[in-house]
Design an enzyme around this catalytic site. Structure first.
Site, PDB file in Angstrom:
ATOM      1  N   MET A 169       0.814  -1.217   0.000  1.00 14.64           N
ATOM      2  CA  MET A 169       0.000   0.000   0.000  1.00 14.64           C
ATOM      3  C   MET A 169       0.856   1.279   0.000  1.00 14.64           C
ATOM      4  O   MET A 169       0.528   2.263   0.660  1.00 14.64           O
ATOM      5  CB  MET A 169      -0.965  -0.020   1.195  1.00 14.64           C
ATOM      6  CG  MET A 169      -1.881  -1.232   1.222  1.00 14.64           C
ATOM      7  SD  MET A 169      -2.816  -1.479  -0.319  1.00 14.64           S
ATOM      8  CE  MET A 169      -4.090  -0.252  -0.098  1.00 14.64           C
ATOM      9  N   HIS A 228      -4.708  -4.718  -8.473  1.00 10.57           N
ATOM     10  CA  HIS A 228      -5.525  -3.601  -7.999  1.00 10.57           C
ATOM     11  C   HIS A 228      -6.979  -4.059  -7.887  1.00 10.57           C
ATOM     12  O   HIS A 228      -7.507  -4.711  -8.800  1.00 10.57           O
ATOM     13  CB  HIS A 228      -5.415  -2.419  -8.965  1.00 10.57           C
ATOM     14  CG  HIS A 228      -6.198  -1.246  -8.497  1.00 10.57           C
ATOM     15  ND1 HIS A 228      -5.774  -0.444  -7.452  1.00 10.57           N
ATOM     16  CD2 HIS A 228      -7.404  -0.761  -8.875  1.00 10.57           C
ATOM     17  CE1 HIS A 228      -6.686   0.485  -7.228  1.00 10.57           C
ATOM     18  NE2 HIS A 228      -7.684   0.314  -8.071  1.00 10.57           N
ATOM     19  N   ASN A 264       1.523  -5.315 -10.349  1.00  9.39           N
ATOM     20  CA  ASN A 264       0.674  -4.961  -9.206  1.00  9.39           C
ATOM     21  C   ASN A 264      -0.715  -5.549  -9.410  1.00  9.39           C
ATOM     22  O   ASN A 264      -1.154  -5.731 -10.548  1.00  9.39           O
ATOM     23  CB  ASN A 264       0.556  -3.439  -9.115  1.00  9.39           C
ATOM     24  CG  ASN A 264      -0.291  -2.977  -7.942  1.00  9.39           C
ATOM     25  OD1 ASN A 264      -0.166  -3.509  -6.830  1.00  9.39           O
ATOM     26  ND2 ASN A 264      -1.166  -2.007  -8.167  1.00  9.39           N
TER      27      ASN A 264
HETATM   28  C1  GAR Z   1      -6.060  -6.877  -2.348  1.00  7.01           C
HETATM   29  O1  GAR Z   1      -7.451  -6.712  -2.499  1.00  7.01           O
HETATM   30  C2  GAR Z   1      -5.314  -6.062  -3.386  1.00  7.01           C
HETATM   31  O2  GAR Z   1      -5.986  -5.991  -4.619  1.00  7.01           O
HETATM   32  C3  GAR Z   1      -5.259  -4.710  -2.727  1.00  7.01           C
HETATM   33  O3  GAR Z   1      -5.013  -4.983  -1.368  1.00  7.01           O
HETATM   34  C4  GAR Z   1      -5.570  -6.251  -1.033  1.00  7.01           C
HETATM   35  C5  GAR Z   1      -4.487  -7.080  -0.393  1.00  7.01           C
HETATM   36  O4  GAR Z   1      -4.999  -8.259   0.134  1.00  7.01           O
HETATM   37  N1  GAR Z   1      -4.238  -3.877  -3.273  1.00  7.01           N
HETATM   38  C6  GAR Z   1      -4.339  -2.565  -3.366  1.00  7.01           C
HETATM   39  O5  GAR Z   1      -5.311  -1.941  -2.996  1.00  7.01           O
HETATM   40  C7  GAR Z   1      -3.128  -1.886  -3.978  1.00  7.01           C
HETATM   41  N2  GAR Z   1      -3.373  -0.501  -4.153  1.00  7.01           N
HETATM   42  P1  GAR Z   1      -4.028  -9.422   0.605  1.00  7.01           P
HETATM   43  O6  GAR Z   1      -2.992  -8.771   1.535  1.00  7.01           O
HETATM   44  O7  GAR Z   1      -4.915 -10.360   1.324  1.00  7.01           O
HETATM   45  O8  GAR Z   1      -3.398 -10.009  -0.612  1.00  7.01           O
END
Ligand code: GAR
Length: 250
Positions: free
Chosen positions: A135, A159, A157
């Site tokens: 993040m 998203h 990445n």
């Molecule tokens: C996921 O939904 C991913 O798409 C998002 O964070 C979450 C991580 O989940 N990523 C973002 O928002 C990037 N800007 P996880 O830690 O369980 O994989």
């Protein structure tokens, strides 16, 4: 056995995408090996998942580096090869109207953290850097150190929205609040903008009248766990067209 790509992962949270990728690597459904997992948060639960799988981990404390810079900018040494004018000219993360002071604060404070990340990452000599719920936005200073060949993207990445709609930190939340009837997730390469790089793959789901924020996130994550390994495999098989490159399937 096919050659495996060497991939590093960066996470900030729970790491369920990381887990899906680790599982795909160990099942042999993707030709990749995760050689490290790093985080901007030493308490990220995903680091435990990596350790359990025998993967080396590290954390760079972004928060304290940025706070240290805020308190006393002179005390945080900038990397010797950091050229603020060059990075400012490339960056598109902070709009010009925010003012020079804000832009410079952002770029200089991140440079300290990004240098610490690079010191950890570069010795691994990776083919691909996977952002799996990391993040933090990455500045051109960091991106150029990973993408050493300007025609070859190496940072991927995931998203939680159907880009180019809803870039930013809360893709599923923004999709839900807008009242969309379809949501989804996107895997893309990182460029100098926010969630703006070339798209590699997308998956969509229907949003029903009785869906909630929670059910949307669940539907989305389940698709992410399939999509991310598939996109990594495309990269491993060199099936993704890079800039100025023709893909020839063997
Ligand atoms: C996921 O939904 C991913 O798409 C998002 O964070 C979450 C991580 O989940 N990523 C973002 O928002 C990037 N800007 P996880 O830690 O369980 O994989």
């Amino acid at each position: 056995m096919k050659n495996k790509i060497r991939a590093g992962a960066l996470i900030s949270g729970g790491g369920t995408n990381l887990q899906a990728i680790i599982d795909a690597c160990s099942k042999g459904t993707i030709d990749a090996e995760i050689v490290f997992t790093g985080s901007d948060n030493k308490d990220a639960a995903g680091l435990k998942r990596a350790e359990k799988a025998g993967i080396e981990t590290f954390a760079v404390d972004y928060k304290s580096i940025i706070n240290q810079y805020r308190k006393n900018p002179g005390e945080l040494p900038l990397p010797h090869d950091f050229n603020i004018e060059e990075i400012k000219a490339k960056q598109t993360l902070i709009p010009e109207k925010a003012g020079n002071e804000k832009i410079e604060f952002f770029l200089k404070s991140r440079a300290g953290a990004e240098k610490a990340l690079l010191d950890e990452i570069l010795p691994y000599n990776i083919d691909l850097l996977i952002l799996a719920g990391f993040m933090r936005t990455l500045t051109p200073y960091f991106i150029d150190k990973i993408n050493t060949d300007k025609n070859h993207h190496k940072i991927m990445n995931i998203h939680p929205a159907l880009l180019p709609a809803f870039p930013g930190t809360d893709g599923y939340g923004d999709t839900f609040r807008y009242g969309c009837k379809v949501g989804g997730c996107t895997v893309h390469f990182i460029d100098y903008g926010e969630d703006s790089g070339p798209i590699i793959g997308q998956r969509a789901f229907q949003i029903e009248d009785d869906d909630t924020m929670e059910t949307i996130r669940k539907k989305g994550l389940e698709l992410e766990w399939q999509l991310y390994p598939e996109c990594i495999q495309k990269f491993a098989e060199k099936l993704i067209q890079q800039k100025n490159e023709t893909i020839v399937k063997q």
